[in-house]
Structures are given as structure tokens and as C-alpha cells.
Design a protein around this motif. Structure first.
Motif, PDB file in Angstrom:
ATOM      1  N   ASP A  28      37.651 -31.923   6.460  1.00 39.00           N
ATOM      2  CA  ASP A  28      38.224 -33.147   7.005  1.00 39.00           C
ATOM      3  C   ASP A  28      37.820 -33.348   8.462  1.00 39.00           C
ATOM      4  O   ASP A  28      37.759 -32.380   9.230  1.00 39.00           O
ATOM      5  N   PRO A  29      37.584 -34.598   8.866  1.00 37.70           N
ATOM      6  CA  PRO A  29      37.340 -34.857  10.299  1.00 37.70           C
ATOM      7  C   PRO A  29      38.602 -34.561  11.100  1.00 37.70           C
ATOM      8  O   PRO A  29      39.713 -34.587  10.567  1.00 37.70           O
ATOM      9  N   GLU A  30      38.419 -34.275  12.375  1.00 36.33           N
ATOM     10  CA  GLU A  30      39.555 -33.905  13.235  1.00 36.33           C
ATOM     11  C   GLU A  30      40.640 -34.971  13.230  1.00 36.33           C
ATOM     12  O   GLU A  30      41.829 -34.661  13.279  1.00 36.33           O
ATOM     13  N   SER A  31      40.259 -36.231  13.145  1.00 36.84           N
ATOM     14  CA  SER A  31      41.231 -37.315  13.186  1.00 36.84           C
ATOM     15  C   SER A  31      42.186 -37.260  12.006  1.00 36.84           C
ATOM     16  O   SER A  31      43.348 -37.658  12.118  1.00 36.84           O
ATOM     17  N   LYS A  32      41.713 -36.759  10.872  1.00 37.32           N
ATOM     18  CA  LYS A  32      42.573 -36.632   9.693  1.00 37.32           C
ATOM     19  C   LYS A  32      43.284 -35.271   9.671  1.00 37.32           C
ATOM     20  O   LYS A  32      44.416 -35.163   9.203  1.00 37.32           O
ATOM     21  N   ALA A  33      42.624 -34.252  10.173  1.00 37.71           N
ATOM     22  CA  ALA A  33      43.150 -32.893  10.092  1.00 37.71           C
ATOM     23  C   ALA A  33      44.428 -32.700  10.896  1.00 37.71           C
ATOM     24  O   ALA A  33      45.248 -31.841  10.570  1.00 37.71           O
ATOM     25  N   THR A  34      44.600 -33.475  11.964  1.00 37.12           N
ATOM     26  CA  THR A  34      45.767 -33.288  12.829  1.00 37.12           C
ATOM     27  C   THR A  34      46.785 -34.419  12.754  1.00 37.12           C
ATOM     28  O   THR A  34      47.859 -34.316  13.338  1.00 37.12           O
ATOM     29  N   THR A  35      46.465 -35.482  12.037  1.00 35.61           N
ATOM     30  CA  THR A  35      47.395 -36.619  11.982  1.00 35.61           C
ATOM     31  C   THR A  35      47.905 -36.918  10.581  1.00 35.61           C
ATOM     32  O   THR A  35      48.765 -37.778  10.403  1.00 35.61           O
ATOM     33  N   THR A  36      47.374 -36.221   9.570  1.00 36.27           N
ATOM     34  CA  THR A  36      47.802 -36.454   8.194  1.00 36.27           C
ATOM     35  C   THR A  36      48.140 -35.119   7.523  1.00 36.27           C
ATOM     36  O   THR A  36      47.922 -34.048   8.101  1.00 36.27           O
ATOM     37  N   VAL A  37      48.644 -35.206   6.282  1.00 35.59           N
ATOM     38  CA  VAL A  37      48.871 -33.987   5.493  1.00 35.59           C
ATOM     39  C   VAL A  37      47.832 -33.897   4.369  1.00 35.59           C
ATOM     40  O   VAL A  37      48.016 -33.170   3.399  1.00 35.59           O
ATOM     41  N   GLY A  38      46.732 -34.649   4.539  1.00 33.13           N
ATOM     42  CA  GLY A  38      45.631 -34.543   3.600  1.00 33.13           C
ATOM     43  C   GLY A  38      45.786 -35.419   2.377  1.00 33.13           C
ATOM     44  O   GLY A  38      46.489 -36.430   2.389  1.00 33.13           O
ATOM     45  N   ARG A  39      45.120 -34.999   1.310  1.00 36.76           N
ATOM     46  CA  ARG A  39      45.117 -35.755   0.065  1.00 36.76           C
ATOM     47  C   ARG A  39      45.723 -34.921  -1.070  1.00 36.76           C
ATOM     48  O   ARG A  39      45.891 -33.705  -0.936  1.00 36.76           O
ATOM     49  N   VAL A  40      46.028 -35.566  -2.181  1.00 33.11           N
ATOM     50  CA  VAL A  40      46.709 -34.876  -3.273  1.00 33.11           C
ATOM     51  C   VAL A  40      45.832 -33.776  -3.866  1.00 33.11           C
ATOM     52  O   VAL A  40      44.605 -33.893  -3.913  1.00 33.11           O
ATOM     53  N   ILE A  48      53.159 -43.099   4.540  1.00 33.34           N
ATOM     54  CA  ILE A  48      52.129 -44.130   4.406  1.00 33.34           C
ATOM     55  C   ILE A  48      50.931 -43.486   3.714  1.00 33.34           C
ATOM     56  O   ILE A  48      50.559 -42.350   4.039  1.00 33.34           O
ATOM     57  N   LEU A  49      50.321 -44.181   2.779  1.00 35.77           N
ATOM     58  CA  LEU A  49      49.029 -43.779   2.216  1.00 35.77           C
ATOM     59  C   LEU A  49      47.970 -44.696   2.812  1.00 35.77           C
ATOM     60  O   LEU A  49      48.093 -45.923   2.734  1.00 35.77           O
ATOM     61  N   ASP A  50      46.952 -44.107   3.440  1.00 38.11           N
ATOM     62  CA  ASP A  50      45.928 -44.953   4.058  1.00 38.11           C
ATOM     63  C   ASP A  50      44.821 -45.296   3.072  1.00 38.11           C
ATOM     64  O   ASP A  50      44.846 -44.887   1.900  1.00 38.11           O
ATOM     65  N   ASP A  51      43.818 -46.047   3.532  1.00 41.74           N
ATOM     66  CA  ASP A  51      42.762 -46.545   2.651  1.00 41.74           C
ATOM     67  C   ASP A  51      41.941 -45.429   2.018  1.00 41.74           C
ATOM     68  O   ASP A  51      41.346 -45.623   0.954  1.00 41.74           O
ATOM     69  N   GLU A  52      41.903 -44.253   2.670  1.00 43.22           N
ATOM     70  CA  GLU A  52      41.119 -43.143   2.138  1.00 43.22           C
ATOM     71  C   GLU A  52      41.958 -42.179   1.309  1.00 43.22           C
ATOM     72  O   GLU A  52      41.448 -41.149   0.865  1.00 43.22           O
ATOM     73  N   GLY A  53      43.235 -42.516   1.110  1.00 48.62           N
ATOM     74  CA  GLY A  53      44.088 -41.679   0.271  1.00 48.62           C
ATOM     75  C   GLY A  53      44.801 -40.564   0.997  1.00 48.62           C
ATOM     76  O   GLY A  53      45.461 -39.732   0.365  1.00 48.62           O
ATOM     77  N   TYR A  54      44.681 -40.521   2.319  1.00 49.60           N
ATOM     78  CA  TYR A  54      45.406 -39.516   3.100  1.00 49.60           C
ATOM     79  C   TYR A  54      46.862 -39.950   3.277  1.00 49.60           C
ATOM     80  O   TYR A  54      47.143 -41.141   3.448  1.00 49.60           O
ATOM     81  N   ALA A  55      47.759 -38.992   3.270  1.00 54.65           N
ATOM     82  CA  ALA A  55      49.178 -39.290   3.456  1.00 54.65           C
ATOM     83  C   ALA A  55      49.592 -39.014   4.891  1.00 54.65           C
ATOM     84  O   ALA A  55      49.231 -37.984   5.480  1.00 54.65           O
ATOM     85  N   HIS A  56      50.353 -39.931   5.457  1.00 57.20           N
ATOM     86  CA  HIS A  56      50.932 -39.787   6.792  1.00 57.20           C
ATOM     87  C   HIS A  56      52.452 -39.728   6.604  1.00 57.20           C
ATOM     88  O   HIS A  56      53.058 -40.714   6.196  1.00 57.20           O
ATOM     89  N   ILE A  57      53.039 -38.586   6.882  1.00 55.30           N
ATOM     90  CA  ILE A  57      54.489 -38.434   6.735  1.00 55.30           C
ATOM     91  C   ILE A  57      55.140 -38.852   8.046  1.00 55.30           C
ATOM     92  O   ILE A  57      54.854 -38.278   9.104  1.00 55.30           O
ATOM     93  N   THR A  58      56.013 -39.845   7.977  1.00 53.56           N
ATOM     94  CA  THR A  58      56.637 -40.357   9.201  1.00 53.56           C
ATOM     95  C   THR A  58      58.050 -39.837   9.401  1.00 53.56           C
ATOM     96  O   THR A  58      58.683 -40.154  10.398  1.00 53.56           O
TER      97      THR A  58
END
Length: 577
Positions: free
Chosen positions: A369-381, A444-454
């Protein structure tokens, strides 16, 4: 262009394993033989895959000898010791669900959990760290011939030493109990007959959820099957690229899915070696183990990583081969990730998301994963899993819209133990007959399928009718050079109903930032309404020096709410901006 629906599906490869823990134990013993499976540094014990297999047979026979049968529950309350792993493997081998009991339970809470789960056998330590458990043992054994509060309990096994006194329930030491497995009546044919009754879909493990309420309320125990746990561990281990050459360090407790599944079973399914440095979290022993055992993978929650970095700063120690790690419980900030990379050599820390009821992981980041996804999301299913985001009416939302996260697939629990009502409340079928776990988490689920837990839906701060999500405030605060840790909670307010209150831990050796500075820091990026109205610093008058946490390391936000409201509404103005 209209955003896609907030619905994602994991890949269906590789195929799910449909096997029992007993069959896995034998497969791994044949494959890895004398390769070290587990190290318990604080006990000076090292066990190979073959030794664990042999010991699980002996202990399984001892359980059968005392009269346990398929489906009978076994409880265990102990630190991260070798006996814990042996009990888990033996119970799984003969089809007896293992109930992992929280190390932080009071004696009454322990009795309640044992009673609710109908345990017939309980293994218990006499102490965990500096905590003496003689009162817990006393309440289990009772004072009459049979404990009236625990009618199903037949025997209590003390893992160290012996317990004297008038025992109503039969007491034995661990060594004495294990020796029963050598009985002439307990031959291999008896064991194999018991193993033949176990099915992959049977319950392997009972885990009480974090809202167990002692002797009151309606405690829920998630029923997790062999298929649930073995496959979850396998997929998470795959995400970390585990091999038999890896050495994992596991400070999280075994009574929680993190330690038992993401720690032990992750390692076990991949032929790796796992190290348990201490019976409870001891930062000094963890740091020593990282170096002495040449660890490659580190598990923990962010608060553990912060303590480990501080300890390493003082001693100058640094791991040689540490390549990755796994964090759960809360997000790893970019600043913490930078420190882990610079001071520990961790190239990428994976973030896992899930809940006890989902065995536990359903989302995880990737090493690629790129750094922007690795530290701001919980990844993909993960594979064989689906997820969706819905509104309060159950309507499927679109990508980028906030709502409740629901998950489905192989990882979902079988249900809550003897609690069909609670099972139906949290697990619901849709119009296609698919069963979904309603997590209670806002995402939130973003366009690439990554989950952002708020944040937790129940933790949302409602200021003047506007929803504020604690996690984004916490992440912003931890980007400030003077803040080490942060937790945002709701503080009651006459004008707005609720306002933001933040509990903060300062960075050691730096000047504590003023409250006004922090409010400006948050407001610049997130808006003035999200800026904290109150700042509470750990260690100040009336506030402990550390966050109140569950046994697995999660911050107890409801406790912080009570503390903050008590400080504010008892006339204190020190925390007020």
C-alpha cells in the motif's frame, strides 16, 4: 458521475481451509518437527511444533480422563504462559471450546463468566505479574462440597504451585492434572475417537465481548469456530508475508483475539516462531526480546509501540531484522510510523481492523500500500469477506458517505453463546439471505475500496446538532510535536449539548503546549467547531498518569467521559480554554 455503492467484496482465492485445529496441529508437527514454535522468555521455555503436538495429546487425554466430552467448555485465566497455549490446543483437539477469561476480571466477574459459559474445567494462574489471584481461586472452588454458584464446574487447575484450604470444587496442580493423561485407560484410540467427533464448523473458542458487565447485565460470548479462527489467522499471516524464518514478538494478551489469533495462530499456520516476552505487558522485557530473539515482526497497539520507542531511546537497543508489524485497536499516526521506521527499522506497519465477533480481522492494509493509505485507512477486505456501509435506516450508501460498517463472510461468529436475542440484534440477513454483522463502527469506503474508520457510532460527539468524529481530532492532535497520545470524548455543555474534550499525554522532554495553541492547531485543519473546548493532561490533579484501558489495551472512552464531566461540572476551570 455518481459514486459507486459502498459495497466491496474480497477475492475468493485461495480457497478456505475446512479443517479442525487438531488436524492442523498434526500437519504442522509433521511438516516442521523440531522447529521452534513458541518461546516464553520469562519462563525460560521453548517448545517445538512436535512438542506442542505431543503435549496437546497428553493434556487432551487428561481432559477426557476427568470426564470431559465434546462440547464441554474449558476456561483459562492466565498470563501469556506456555500452559495457556497447551490448554488451547488440547481443548481444540478433543472438541471442547476454550473460554478465554479476561486477566482484568475481578473475582466476581470471573465467577460470572465461568457461570455464563458453563465451564466444567478452569485453569487459572495464582498470579499474573504482581497481581495475586488467590481470591479468584477461592471464589471458583467455593467452600462447600459443590459450589452452588457454579453447578457445572468440576475441577480447578492451578498453573503454578498448589492451593490449600477447604476446597469445595476439586483442585489440582497443572503437573498433576497433566499426569492424568498417562493413565492406562487413556490410550490413543480413546483420543482418536474423541477427535473424530470434531467438525470444522464446531465452536473452538468463546470470547466475551468488551461489554461484559461483571455480575449484572447480559454478557455476550462470541462463538468462534475452527474455520473462523484458522482461516482468519492464515489470511492475516499471508498479509504479513510470514514464513518459517520469521520470529514474531507478541506482547498483547492471549485472552484477546489479538494475542491468540493474530499472534499465536498467525505464526502457527505459517510455521513461524512466536515469542511471548512476559506474562503481561512489560516494556523492558519486550525490548530485550526484540534484540535477543532476533525478531522480524512486532505486534501491538500504538500505546505499546510508544512505550517501546521510549525504552529503546534510553537503552540504545535496536532490533536487527525487524521488517514489519501489526497494529490493532487504533490507527498508527504518520509521526509514529516515521519513528518506528527510523528507530526500529520497521519498513511498514500493517493496520488490521475487525471485532471479536469477526474472528477478528475483516480489513487489513498491505505491504504494498502507498503511505497515504497505510497510515490513514484500515486497508481492504480480506479474502472471502464482504463489507458495506449503511445509514440508520439500513439503506446502502455510496462511496465516500459516512455510515455504519457491516461485514459478512467466513469470519462471522456462529452467534453469541446461549443468547439468540443478542445474536439477532447484531447479525441480520438481507433480502438475498446474506448474514451481516453490524459492527457499530462509523466508516467510509473510498473509491479504491479502502475503509476509513471514523469512530464508534456511540462515541460520536454531537455539538449543536452536528456530528463530530473523535478519531480525526485525535489524529490531528498527535501530529503536534508536543502531544504523544490523545483521546477525544464528549463533554456535556449547556449551550451546545456536547463539546469536544481531549485527554492528552505530553511528549517526554518537551514543553507542554498551551490549550489555546492546541485549539488553534485543530481548528486550522478541521474547523473551529472541532477544536477542543477542554484539554485534560494525564498526571494533573484528579487525572491518572495513564489512560484507563481494557485488558487488550483499548482506551476506555466511557471512563474518560465520566472523568472529564466530573472535572468540568465540579467547578474546575483549569481544563477550560
Amino acid at each position: 458521475m455518481t459514486p459507486a455503492p459502498a459495497l466491496v467484496h474480497g477475492i475468493n482465492e485461495p480457497p478456505l481451509w475446512s479443517k479442525t485445529l487438531g488436524s492442523l496441529i498434526d500437519e504442522q508437527a509433521d511438516r516442521y518437527e523440531n522447529h521452534t514454535a513458541a518461546v516464553f522468555s520469562w519462563q525460560n521455555v521453548r517448545l517445538s511444533y512436535r512438542q506442542l503436538a505431543d503435549q496437546s495429546k497428553i493434556l487432551g487425554k487428561a481432559m477426557l480422563e476427568m470426564g470431559l466430552r465434546n462440547g464441554d467448555c474449558i476456561g483459562v485465566m492466565a498470563g501469556n504462559c506456555y500452559q495457556y497455549i497447551e490448554v488451547f490446543l488440547a481443548g481444540g483437539r478433543i472438541g471442547c471450546p476454550v473460554v478465554v477469561l479476561n486477566n482484568t476480571y475481578t473475582a466476581d466477574e470471573l465467577r460470572n463468566a465461568v457461570q455464563k459459559s458453563s465451564c466444567k474445567l478452569v485453569f487459572v494462574s495464582s498470579e499474573i505479574g504482581s497481581r495475586n489471584l488467590s481470591g479468584h481461586i477461592d471464589i471458583l472452588r467455593g467452600s462447600s462440597r459443590k459450589n452452588p454458584m457454579l453447578p457445572d464446574l468440576r475441577r480447578v487447575v492451578c498453573l503454578e504451585g498448589s492451593q490449600g484450604g477447604d476446597a469445595g470444587v476439586e483442585m489440582q496442580t497443572y503437573n498433576t492434572f497433566t499426569s492424568n493423561g498417562h493413565s492406562v485407560f487413556m490410550n490413543d484410540s480413546v483420543l482418536k475417537r474423541a477427535e473424530s467427533l470434531v467438525r470444522p464448523g464446531d465452536v473452538l473458542n468463546l470470547q466475551f465481548t468488551s461489554d461484559l458487565a461483571g455480575t449484572t447485565g447480559s454478557p455476550k460470548a462470541a462463538m468462534l469456530t475452527h474455520i473462523n479462527l484458522i482461516n482468519n489467522a492464515r489470511f492475516v499471516g499471508d498479509a504479513m508475508a510470514l514464513t518459517h524464518e520469521d520470529v514474531l514478538c507478541c506482547p498483547p494478551p492471549l485472552f484477546h483475539c489479538f494475542g491468540l489469533v493474530l499472534g499465536f495462530l498467525d505464526s502457527y499456520t505459517h510455521g513461524s516462531t512466536i515469542v511471548f516476552p512476559s506474562d503481561f505487558f512489560d516494556v523492558r522485557k519486550v525490548v530485550d526480546a526484540l534484540v535477543e530473539e532476533d525478531v522480524t515482526v512486532l505486534l501491538g497497539v500504538p500505546t505499546m509501540f510508544i512505550s517501546e520507542l521510549e525504552a529503546m531511546e534510553k537503552t540504545g537497543q535496536r532490533p536487527r531484522r525487524l521488517r514489519t508489524g501489526l497494529a490493532s485497536g487504533s490507527a498508527v499516526s504518520q509521526d509514529l510510523m516515521n519513528q518506528l521506521r527510523a528507530k526500529m527499522g520497521v519498513e511498514k506497519m500493517l493496520i488490521a481492523y475487525g471485532m471479536t465477533e469477526t474472528s477478528p480481522v475483516t480489513f487489513i492494509t498491505s505491504l504494498s500500500d502507498p503511505e497515504s493509505k497505510a497510515t490513514t485507512t484500515v486497508g481492504r477486505v480480506i479474502p472471502h469477506t464482504s463489507a458495506k456501509v449503511i445509514d440508520s435506516n439500513g439503506r446502502l450508501l455510496r462511496r465516500g458517505e459516512r455510515g455504519e460498517l457491516c461485514t459478512s463472510g467466513f469470519a462471522l461468529q456462529k452467534g453469541y453463546w446461549k443468547n439468540e436475542e443478542k445474536t439477532k440484534e447484531s447479525m441480520k440477513e438481507d433480502e438475498k439471505g446474506i448474514r451481516w454483522m453490524h459492527t457499530g463502527d462509523e466508516a467510509i469506503l473510498d473509491d479504491e475500496g479502502y475503509a476509513h474508520i471514523t469512530g464508534r457510532i456511540k462515541d460520536i460527539i454531537i455539538r449543536g446538532g452536528e456530528n463530530i468524529f473523535p478519531r480525526e481530532i485525535e489524529e490531528r492532535l498527535m501530529q503536534h510535536p508536543g502531544v504523544n497520545e490523545a483521546s477525544a470524548v464528549a463533554i456535556k455543555d449547556k449551550r451546545y449539548g456536547e463539546v469536544v474534550g481531549c485527554f492528552l499525554k505530553e511528549v517526554e522532554g518537551t514543553f507542554r503546549p498551551k490549550n489555546e495553541e492546541l485549539a488553534k492547531w485543530v481548528g486550522q485543519l478541521l474547523g473551529r467547531h472541532k477544536a477542543p473546548s477542554y484539554c485534560f493532561w494525564l498526571g494533573d490533579a484528579g487525572i491518572d498518569t495513564d489512560f484507563p484501558k481494557t485488558g487488550s489495551g483499548k482506551i476506555k472512552k466511557h471512563v474518560l467521559c465520566d472523568i472529564g464531566n466530573n472535572v468540568v461540572h465540579n467547578g474546575s476551570v483549569k481544563a477550560r480554554l
